[in-house]
Write a protein that holds these residues in place. Structure first.
Motif, PDB file in Angstrom:
ATOM      1  N   SER A   1     -11.813   7.865   2.076  1.00  0.00           N
ATOM      2  CA  SER A   1     -12.393   6.572   2.464  1.00  0.00           C
ATOM      3  C   SER A   1     -11.438   5.431   2.149  1.00  0.00           C
ATOM      4  N   GLN A   2     -10.739   5.530   1.031  1.00  0.00           N
ATOM      5  CA  GLN A   2      -9.748   4.511   0.690  1.00  0.00           C
ATOM      6  C   GLN A   2      -8.629   4.469   1.733  1.00  0.00           C
ATOM      7  N   LEU A   3      -8.203   5.643   2.158  1.00  0.00           N
ATOM      8  CA  LEU A   3      -7.163   5.686   3.191  1.00  0.00           C
ATOM      9  C   LEU A   3      -7.685   5.089   4.493  1.00  0.00           C
ATOM     10  N   ASP A   4      -8.952   5.295   4.781  1.00  0.00           N
ATOM     11  CA  ASP A   4      -9.541   4.702   5.996  1.00  0.00           C
ATOM     12  C   ASP A   4      -9.581   3.178   5.900  1.00  0.00           C
ATOM     13  N   VAL A   5      -9.882   2.657   4.708  1.00  0.00           N
ATOM     14  CA  VAL A   5      -9.866   1.205   4.515  1.00  0.00           C
ATOM     15  C   VAL A   5      -8.454   0.672   4.773  1.00  0.00           C
ATOM     16  N   LEU A   6      -7.456   1.370   4.234  1.00  0.00           N
ATOM     17  CA  LEU A   6      -6.075   0.941   4.415  1.00  0.00           C
ATOM     18  C   LEU A   6      -5.669   0.967   5.881  1.00  0.00           C
ATOM     19  N   ARG A   7      -6.143   1.988   6.594  1.00  0.00           N
ATOM     20  CA  ARG A   7      -5.774   2.124   8.000  1.00  0.00           C
ATOM     21  C   ARG A   7      -6.571   1.173   8.888  1.00  0.00           C
ATOM     22  N   ASP A   8      -7.869   1.134   8.690  1.00  0.00           N
ATOM     23  CA  ASP A   8      -8.740   0.399   9.619  1.00  0.00           C
ATOM     24  C   ASP A   8      -8.789  -1.097   9.312  1.00  0.00           C
ATOM     25  N   LEU A   9      -9.041  -1.420   8.058  1.00  0.00           N
ATOM     26  CA  LEU A   9      -9.227  -2.834   7.718  1.00  0.00           C
ATOM     27  C   LEU A   9      -7.915  -3.598   7.609  1.00  0.00           C
ATOM     28  N   TYR A  10      -6.888  -2.938   7.172  1.00  0.00           N
ATOM     29  CA  TYR A  10      -5.611  -3.642   7.000  1.00  0.00           C
ATOM     30  C   TYR A  10      -4.680  -3.421   8.190  1.00  0.00           C
ATOM     31  N   ARG A  11      -4.260  -2.178   8.411  1.00  0.00           N
ATOM     32  CA  ARG A  11      -3.264  -1.926   9.449  1.00  0.00           C
ATOM     33  C   ARG A  11      -3.779  -2.256  10.845  1.00  0.00           C
ATOM     34  N   ASP A  12      -4.903  -1.661  11.198  1.00  0.00           N
ATOM     35  CA  ASP A  12      -5.376  -1.825  12.577  1.00  0.00           C
ATOM     36  C   ASP A  12      -5.833  -3.254  12.863  1.00  0.00           C
ATOM     37  N   GLN A  13      -6.437  -3.905  11.887  1.00  0.00           N
ATOM     38  CA  GLN A  13      -6.832  -5.302  12.105  1.00  0.00           C
ATOM     39  C   GLN A  13      -5.623  -6.200  12.287  1.00  0.00           C
ATOM     40  N   LEU A  14      -4.596  -5.970  11.491  1.00  0.00           N
ATOM     41  CA  LEU A  14      -3.367  -6.760  11.651  1.00  0.00           C
ATOM     42  C   LEU A  14      -2.775  -6.560  13.042  1.00  0.00           C
TER      43      LEU A  14
ATOM     44  N   PHE B   1       2.663   0.701   6.352  1.00  0.00           N
ATOM     45  CA  PHE B   1       1.599   1.688   6.552  1.00  0.00           C
ATOM     46  C   PHE B   1       2.064   2.956   7.261  1.00  0.00           C
ATOM     47  N   GLY B   2       3.356   3.085   7.487  1.00  0.00           N
ATOM     48  CA  GLY B   2       3.857   4.203   8.295  1.00  0.00           C
ATOM     49  C   GLY B   2       3.619   5.578   7.708  1.00  0.00           C
ATOM     50  N   LYS B   3       3.437   5.692   6.394  1.00  0.00           N
ATOM     51  CA  LYS B   3       3.272   7.000   5.758  1.00  0.00           C
ATOM     52  C   LYS B   3       1.822   7.307   5.383  1.00  0.00           C
ATOM     53  N   VAL B   4       0.885   6.470   5.808  1.00  0.00           N
ATOM     54  CA  VAL B   4      -0.516   6.677   5.438  1.00  0.00           C
ATOM     55  C   VAL B   4      -1.134   7.828   6.233  1.00  0.00           C
ATOM     56  N   ASP B   5      -0.900   7.860   7.544  1.00  0.00           N
ATOM     57  CA  ASP B   5      -1.513   8.892   8.387  1.00  0.00           C
ATOM     58  C   ASP B   5      -1.157  10.312   7.954  1.00  0.00           C
ATOM     59  N   PRO B   6       0.108  10.630   7.634  1.00  0.00           N
ATOM     60  CA  PRO B   6       0.409  12.001   7.186  1.00  0.00           C
ATOM     61  C   PRO B   6      -0.332  12.386   5.915  1.00  0.00           C
ATOM     62  N   VAL B   7      -0.545  11.420   5.003  1.00  0.00           N
ATOM     63  CA  VAL B   7      -1.294  11.726   3.781  1.00  0.00           C
ATOM     64  C   VAL B   7      -2.735  12.064   4.122  1.00  0.00           C
TER      65      VAL B   7
ATOM     66  N   VAL C   1       4.960  15.334   2.049  1.00  0.00           N
ATOM     67  CA  VAL C   1       4.216  14.152   2.512  1.00  0.00           C
ATOM     68  C   VAL C   1       4.069  13.141   1.383  1.00  0.00           C
ATOM     69  N   TYR C   2       3.690  13.605   0.201  1.00  0.00           N
ATOM     70  CA  TYR C   2       3.482  12.692  -0.920  1.00  0.00           C
ATOM     71  C   TYR C   2       4.811  12.124  -1.442  1.00  0.00           C
ATOM     72  N   ILE C   3       5.856  12.930  -1.429  1.00  0.00           N
ATOM     73  CA  ILE C   3       7.161  12.422  -1.872  1.00  0.00           C
ATOM     74  C   ILE C   3       7.667  11.349  -0.912  1.00  0.00           C
ATOM     75  N   ASP C   4       7.450  11.565   0.375  1.00  0.00           N
ATOM     76  CA  ASP C   4       7.835  10.545   1.357  1.00  0.00           C
ATOM     77  C   ASP C   4       7.063   9.247   1.125  1.00  0.00           C
ATOM     78  N   TYR C   5       5.768   9.381   0.844  1.00  0.00           N
ATOM     79  CA  TYR C   5       4.964   8.180   0.595  1.00  0.00           C
ATOM     80  C   TYR C   5       5.443   7.471  -0.671  1.00  0.00           C
TER      81      TYR C   5
END
Length: 1019
Positions: free
Chosen positions: A201-214, A235-241, A281-285
């Motif tokens: 859910s936190q990742l969804d907040v980061l993707r939806d409320l921050y990235r996609d709204q921007l 936000f480029g590394k959020v989706d793979p996580v 994935v996590y090391i890249d992030y």
């Protein structure tokens, strides 16, 4: 069964790593489910291995199974592989050999149903897909993914917070029958699933409320041309996580809940499978997180609309009033929390079991990834800190021409930083300074705070008030000065004795200890250092601990004050460490043109009334290595000899005796001292005469020439340095072999020697007030040989005297001369004057009177203005068509006609008192260091720090150089007469540059060194 596998070269077999097998090594295994095929494959793969271990074979078989069946669980693959290896042992196909194993003649037969049909013996069932037939009826099917459809089974928000009992509706009478630790373990397992749901859910907040709204906002709060890059960098590394956790962790965890609940065996196999997929994935992030965090902070500082957007999202109900950085950092904190959650589960498992063992292994595997993520975050955070600091450091305009900090370069790091105090430039009061020690610079700055136009955000910046000090030019002068007292009362710097161990009224002094960043607020303004005798009260007084640093070449010695003894020690230690690392890097890269060799380290001391500081020694520098080499030669048990001379050293030269002995001579105020070239502690005085300022040896004429007490005197070399080592002079020939005073009653300023027009000539300057008269002498071979000493070599002739060859006059005071093939360059207070012996007509260099295009006139005027008041140090030949005219602070390129050939001026670090050209290097001598530059492009190549540095010998192959003259260029008369190229090394013949300086470890002791060119130099 025969395997059609490619042959593995013997060289690669020795480096066998089963965890990194290529797909080609699996591709042709025709029947991987047959045990005989597996045995043959492993034998082929590990052929000729001498140190094969059992776990290595297990890892290879696991790699084979997971390659053939990508859906196979890692834990299942490991269990299966261990059973295969166990069977190999039982059948004698594999035998123990101490801690290793080796293959025998045994065979295996059988089928592994888990990998038949690429993971299922009912493979046709999977051809239609799970949508037609549903789940495979085989419980051990390796092709059936045991995961739920997350989109079809969304957990309600309120259900996420339910505990284990509520979630499963476990009746009390049931769970009370289980041990407390088991109930706690079940709650722990349930917490893992619920917190994983929250993480998604936190990742969804980061993707939806921050990235996609921007991305959707109109108008955009970020400039459109920067928007896409900003979104990708942050936000480029959020989706793979999100994908790796949903596909390989959360879906499996929920399936296990549904399959086994309410009492779940464990999640160890799921986490072991997931961490292999999630590692990269996590090391890249982690690698991009520090930069992403910095970009958001930076944008918020300068963009009020973006700052408002962040506040609006924080107030959204899905954000739970948490700021953006909480969500951006969520993957970093989550990977750390997995180990804590699983460790709690492990602690609540009282009995040993396969699940407990697998869980411990899963925890270790996740810990390794978490540690690697931490390291990556730390590494990238240091880079981001440098990036951020680079934007905050405000260099003044005049500094930008000299300094490029290049904080973004690879390997750059902040070694130490903190608050100090230093005396003000225009006041005796102390001022706050923020010092930052990089790996390549020390920066002294003053912190200040500014606000944005809306005056809602503060910006911290640093005004770099002093020129940053490069590591090459940074010297730690002192590290143990006595502490002083700072007081608001007007006064002067306290005497060290006044503040050591006592306070006002005899009471102890108190001080506030501080760490790396001690407070230095407004309360310190207006305070000065005063003796304790004038303090009215010690209540608010503080002790400061001074240390001194020097910026070589800029006449800058700074006294810095730390707030505690420990803080001062930290600073001095960090500076020493930085200098040591820098020296080691230069040595490893062979980046320095010259190494040093000790010619004398104990024989010559300074007068008893001198007080030249020793400084702080840095390990690994050319000077340190040279000193250690000579000390190792004599050993620690050999006592350090007493000095043989306590006076100033002025000149030196190396020459060869007839038997081939290399000798070294040094001229001092007390006479000439000689030693064998390879004996730095074998010095004896051979000529007791006062104020020897120049020496030269003419081997082919058997002459030792020197200036003593302003007189030019010639000695027979065999008298000064007998070939047998002892003087063999007899009474009958003593008068004939006595020294000859060549200059008569006139005082001599300096002399120079060289080959001109196929003659060996010596030119000396007679002192004539504001003008200069030069006399030219030529050594004459004695014709009579009736009384020739047996000590002389057959190849060497005696000279009774020099004959006068010529003389010339310069209407200016001169102090140096350079000889070329047919002309002379004389250094005067008016500049460089050129003349030929034949015509004796002088002309000045550089020649600014010649006509030049209008566009070049401005550049010529600038160069003329730059060198107008500078003292010339000499003129040196670079090639057949170009020369270098050297001044105390810079150098100018001229052609053979004396015109400026390059518009660039070679600027020096310091103010040089003498210079020479050795091969392709221009060497400049300052009081505190030797500066080595590439003569062709002006690039600074080496700095050799020291105290009281004096040039004793310029390294030319002809004699005549000394500290009081401009040396003959190794690239001038020497090259034209002997045919040596500028890059030829003269070290084997003793033709090296020689210097004298204060010994860095012993007070009132001088050390004589020669510069030997390193091989394999690359500019």
């Amino acid at each position: 069964m025969t395997l059609d596998l490619p042959t593995i070269p013997a060289g690669r077999r020795k480096k066998f790593n089963p965890t990194k097998l290529s797909s080609e090594q699996f591709r042709r295994c025709t029947e991987p489910w047959a045990l005989s095929a597996i045995l043959s494959w492993v034998r082929e793969l590990s052929e000729d291995e001498t140190d094969l271990k059992e776990h290595t074979i297990v890892e290879a078989i696991v790699a084979l199974f997971t390659h053939k069946v990508p859906t196979m669980n890692i834990a299942d693959a490991e269990t299966l592989a261990a059973r295969v290896v166990k069977n190999m042992m039982q059948e004698g196909a594999l035998v123990k050999d101490e801690e290793w194993v080796k293959f025998s003649t045994g065979t295996l037969s059988g089928v592994l149903f888990q990998i038949t049909g690429t993971g299922c013996y009912s493979s046709r069932l999977h051809e239609q897909g799970a949508e037609v037939f549903g789940r495979c009826y085989s419980h051990h099917c390796m092709r059936t993914l045991k995961k739920v459809n997350l989109k079809a089974q969304m957990m309600e928000a309120d259900k996420n917070a339910e505990d284990w009992v509520t979630f499963y509706k476990v009746p009390k009478e049931l769970w009370e029958t289980y041990p407390k630790k088991e109930i706690d373990r079940q709650n722990n397992l349930h917490e893992i699933v619920t917190t994983e749901d929250s993480f998604i859910s936190q990742l969804d907040v980061l993707r939806d409320l921050y990235r996609d709204q921007l991305a959707r906002m109109q108008p955009s709060v970020i400039a459109p041309k920067r928007l896409n890059k900003f979104l990708n960098d942050v936000f480029g590394k959020v989706d793979p996580v999100k994908k790796v956790n949903e596909d390989h962790l959360l879906a499996q965890l929920k399936y296990r809940q549904k399959e086994q609940g309410p009492f779940i065996a464990g999640f160890s196999d799921i986490f072991r499978e997931w961490i292999r997929k999630a590692k990269s994935v996590y090391i890249d992030y982690a690698a991009t997180f520090p930069s992403a965090n910095y970009l958001v902070r930076k944008e918020a500082e300068r963009n009020i609309h973006f700052r408002q957007f962040l506040n609006q999202v924080r107030d959204h109900k899905l954000s739970n009033r948490l700021s953006w950085d909480t969500y951006l950092k969520a993957p970093i904190t989550r990977i750390q929390r997995y180990t804590l959650l699983l460790s709690t589960v492990h602690k609540n498992m009282p009995k040993d079991s396969e699940e407990k063992t697998n869980l411990a292994q899963a925890i270790e595997e996740i810990k390794l990834v978490a540690l690697e993520c931490d390291n990556k975050v730390g590494e990238m955070s240091r880079k981001v800190d440098l990036m951020e600091l680079s934007s905050k450091l405000q260099l003044r305009p005049e500094m930008k021409k000299e300094v490029e900090l290049n904080l973004e370069h690879l390997g750059r790091e902040i070694i130490f930083r903190g608050d100090l105090q230093r005396p003000g430039t225009r006041t005796r009061f102390l001022v706050d300074t923020h010092a930052i020690l990089f790996d390549h610079y020390l920066v002294l700055a003053k912190a200040f705070t500014a606000r944005d136009p809306s005056r809602t955000v503060k910006y911290e910046s640093y005004d770099v008030s002093k020129l940053p000090i490069p590591m090459d030019l940074l010297v730690l002068e002192s590290d143990n000065d006595d502490p002083v007292v700072k007081s608001a009362v007007r006064g002067v710097v306290a005497q060290p004795q006044a503040v050591v161990g006592r306070g006002v009224g005899g009471g102890p002094l108190t001080h506030t200890a501080s760490g790396n960043s001690a407070s230095s607020g407004n309360s310190n303004q207006g305070k000065t250092l005063v003796p304790t005798t004038v303090l009215e009260s010690s209540k608010d007084d503080k002790i400061l601990y001074p240390f001194k640093i020097k910026h070589l070449g800029k006449n800058g010695t700074y006294t810095l004050y730390a707030f505690s003894a420990q803080n001062r020690q930290d600073w001095c230690d960090k500076i020493t460490v930085a200098k040591t690392k820098h020296a080691a890097a230069l040595f490893t890269q062979n980046a320095e043109p010259f190494r040093l060799r000790v010619l004398a380290d104990t024989a010559f001391a300074t007068p008893d009334n001198s007080s030249i500081p020793t400084g702080v020694t840095i390990d690994g520098t050319p000077l340190d290595r040279a000193i250690k080499d000579v000390e190792e030669r004599y050993g620690p048990s050999t006592p350090r000899p007493a000095p043989v001379c306590r006076t100033a050293v002025h000149c030196a030269t190396v020459f060869q005796q007839p038997p081939g002995r290399m000798m070294c001579a040094i001229g001092t105020d007390y006479g000439v001292y000689i030693s064998e070239y390879n004996d730095p502690r074998g010095w004896t005085r051979t000529i007791p005469i006062v104020r020897v300022t120049q020496i030269a040896v003419f081997e082919e004429f058997n002459v030792f020439l020197l200036i003593a007490d302003k007189s030019l005197i010639a000695y027979h070399l065999d008298v000064v340095c007998p070939a047998s080592g002892v003087s063999a002079q007899t009474t009958t020939d003593s008068s004939r072999r006595a020294p000859q005073k060549l200059s008569g009653s006139r005082e001599v300023g300096f002399f120079a020697a060289g080959h001109m027009k196929d003659r060996t000539l010596v030119m000396y300057k007679k002192r004539d007030g504001l003008s200069s008269t030069f006399k030219i002498l030529e050594p004459v071979v004695q014709k009579s040989s009736s009384s020739r000493s047996r000590l002389f070599s057959s190849r060497r002739s005696q000279t009774e005297f020099f004959r006068e060859y010529d003389e010339f006059y310069i209407p200016a005071e001169s102090y140096g001369i350079n000889l070329f093939h047919s002309s002379l360059a004389i250094s005067t207070h008016r500049g460089i004057e050129i003349l030929t012996i034949d015509k004796k007509h002088t002309w000045s260099v550089p020649d600014f009177r010649s006509e030049a295009p209008p566009e070049a006139q401005a550049q010529l005027s600038s160069i003329a203005h730059r060198i107008g008041t500078l003292r010339p140090l000499g003129m040196f030949r670079l090639s057949d068509s170009e020369f270098l005219v050297v001044y105390t602070e810079c150098a100018v390129y001229v052609n053979k006609h004396g015109d400026v050939s390059r518009s660039v001026v070679m600027e020096f670090v310091g103010h040089a008192h003498s210079a020479c050209l050795y091969g392709k290097f221009l060497i400049l001598f300052n009081e505190d260091f030797v500066e080595v530059r590439n003569a062709m492009n002006g690039r600074l190549r080496q700095v050799i720090p020291g105290h009281g540095v004096v040039c004793l010998d310029d390294g030319s192959s002809m004699p005549g150089s000394g500290a009081n003259s401009i040396p003959t260029s190794a690239g001038g008369a020497v090259n034209l007469s002997s045919g040596l190229s500028n890059g030829t090394s003269l070290a084997n013949n003793g033709h090296t540059v020689k210097i004298c300086m204060q010994h860095p470890e012993y007070e009132r002791s001088q050390i004589i060194l020669e510069l030997i060119e390193n091989e394999g130099q690359k500019d």
